[in-house]
Design a protein around this motif. Sequence first.
Motif, PDB file in Angstrom:
ATOM      1  N   GLY A   1       0.849  -1.340  -0.380  1.00 43.99           N
ATOM      2  CA  GLY A   1      -0.082   0.161  -0.259  1.00 43.99           C
ATOM      3  C   GLY A   1       0.698   1.014  -0.302  1.00 43.99           C
ATOM      4  O   GLY A   1       1.826   0.947  -0.313  1.00 43.99           O
TER       5      GLY A   1
ATOM      6  N   TYR B   1       2.061   4.913   2.104  1.00 44.44           N
ATOM      7  CA  TYR B   1       2.031   5.882   3.821  1.00 44.44           C
ATOM      8  C   TYR B   1       2.201   7.278   3.453  1.00 44.44           C
ATOM      9  O   TYR B   1       3.259   6.912   2.805  1.00 44.44           O
ATOM     10  CB  TYR B   1       3.197   4.582   4.268  1.00 44.44           C
TER      11      TYR B   1
ATOM     12  N   ARG C   1      -2.573   3.167   3.685  1.00 45.03           N
ATOM     13  CA  ARG C   1      -3.636   2.504   3.909  1.00 45.03           C
ATOM     14  C   ARG C   1      -2.921   0.424   2.932  1.00 45.03           C
ATOM     15  O   ARG C   1      -1.572   1.208   2.415  1.00 45.03           O
ATOM     16  CB  ARG C   1      -3.982   2.646   2.825  1.00 45.03           C
TER      17      ARG C   1
ATOM     18  N   THR D   1      -3.084  -3.203   2.050  1.00 42.79           N
ATOM     19  CA  THR D   1      -4.372  -4.767   1.301  1.00 42.79           C
ATOM     20  C   THR D   1      -3.488  -5.436   1.980  1.00 42.79           C
ATOM     21  O   THR D   1      -1.521  -5.594   1.283  1.00 42.79           O
ATOM     22  CB  THR D   1      -4.157  -4.644  -0.032  1.00 42.79           C
TER      23      THR D   1
ATOM     24  N   THR E   1      -7.759  -5.055   4.050  1.00 42.11           N
ATOM     25  CA  THR E   1      -7.802  -3.250   3.682  1.00 42.11           C
ATOM     26  C   THR E   1      -8.290  -2.585   4.577  1.00 42.11           C
ATOM     27  O   THR E   1      -8.832  -2.925   6.189  1.00 42.11           O
ATOM     28  CB  THR E   1      -9.359  -2.815   3.039  1.00 42.11           C
ATOM     29  N   GLU E   2      -6.669  -2.719   5.093  1.00 37.89           N
ATOM     30  CA  GLU E   2      -6.214  -1.285   6.447  1.00 37.89           C
ATOM     31  C   GLU E   2      -5.953  -0.708   6.554  1.00 37.89           C
ATOM     32  O   GLU E   2      -5.455  -0.960   5.344  1.00 37.89           O
ATOM     33  CB  GLU E   2      -5.626  -2.458   7.168  1.00 37.89           C
ATOM     34  N   LEU E   3      -6.878   0.219   7.400  1.00 35.87           N
ATOM     35  CA  LEU E   3      -6.657   1.935   7.772  1.00 35.87           C
ATOM     36  C   LEU E   3      -4.957   2.336   8.931  1.00 35.87           C
ATOM     37  O   LEU E   3      -6.182   1.434  10.208  1.00 35.87           O
ATOM     38  CB  LEU E   3      -7.499   2.697   7.310  1.00 35.87           C
TER      39      LEU E   3
ATOM     40  N   TRP F   1     -16.285  -1.093   8.546  1.00 32.04           N
ATOM     41  CA  TRP F   1     -14.894  -1.310   8.694  1.00 32.04           C
ATOM     42  C   TRP F   1     -14.912  -1.960  10.755  1.00 32.04           C
ATOM     43  O   TRP F   1     -15.579  -1.370  11.193  1.00 32.04           O
ATOM     44  CB  TRP F   1     -14.321  -0.184   8.950  1.00 32.04           C
TER      45      TRP F   1
ATOM     46  N   VAL G   1      -5.119   8.648   1.967  1.00 33.49           N
ATOM     47  CA  VAL G   1      -5.923   8.287   2.767  1.00 33.49           C
ATOM     48  C   VAL G   1      -6.849   8.873   3.263  1.00 33.49           C
ATOM     49  O   VAL G   1      -6.979   9.409   4.999  1.00 33.49           O
ATOM     50  CB  VAL G   1      -4.601   7.370   3.886  1.00 33.49           C
TER      51      VAL G   1
ATOM     52  N   LEU H   1     -10.644   8.833   6.884  1.00 34.40           N
ATOM     53  CA  LEU H   1     -10.723   7.465   7.051  1.00 34.40           C
ATOM     54  C   LEU H   1     -11.800   7.276   7.849  1.00 34.40           C
ATOM     55  O   LEU H   1     -12.818   7.551   6.668  1.00 34.40           O
ATOM     56  CB  LEU H   1     -10.219   7.798   9.168  1.00 34.40           C
TER      57      LEU H   1
END
Length: 282
Positions: free
Chosen positions: A83, A85, A93, A95, A112-114, A134, A264, A266
């Motif tokens: 991803g 940063y 973000r 994957t 998927t991580e934030l 989420w 990114v 949120l």
Amino acid sequence: MDRRQHRNAGRTVVAVGLMLGLAAGATGCSGFGAAAEDVKGGGDPVAVLRRAADTLRGAGSSKATTSMEMATGGTRVTIRGQGVYDFRHRLGRLTVVLPEDPAGTSEHKPITELLAPGALFMKNRGAGVPPDKWVRVDIATLSDGNLVTGGATDPYAAAEVLRGTRTAAYVGRTEVAGTAVRHYRGTADLTGAAGQAAAENREPLAAAAKGFATAEVPFDAYLDDQGRIRKLRQRFSFVNGRQKTPVAVASTTLLYDFGAPADVRLPRPADIYAGRIAEEDD
């Protein structure tokens, strides 16, 4: 390894990585000879490594690839992520892809991580979570400071660990993805890192210092001539509460394409799931 063993290994990763904390409520020395001559351009290894996080902030943003290897019960599995940063705003973000089964297909959808100051958001979290919602995890509740929980170490948090560098040696010149870098090897202390970290990372790193089997973090760091981290491999050890023997974790972060867009966003409060998180069946 048969299918059942592999499936259990994947569940172990989820249990000690992605589910860690959720179910519970969610000095230095330099090299010698030619190496010593070359390192003069970068300065004292300990000092260089301790300011690596600040150098990343100055770089602004980058793309990132992560790899987390876990060894437990004689089984070794790897979680991979990719991803972007934003180091100035501490937003990322990724994957994250969990291990494949023996047939070569994933038993889990990519997650998927934030990454944000004080919080981790995950989509496709797993059983019981609607696909459009989420899951939010408060980093302050995690005994590992989110260094392993998400299956990927937050790139800026990984750099902040280096603020606690106690000993470091310059190994020599090499290349990472075609970029010339300086290779350093050393040990960082999480308690020391917590005392020097940015405000939002102090509590998580202090929690990791207490939650891991040891506060010492051996590492290999590869910095380019601008002092930016290109590759960082850190080794953690912790007891996850499900077994007595420590789980060995090797986290590798690759940073490249500095300056790449990292927009990114949120989730809105309405998009965050507030229900119970189901665990994987044994």
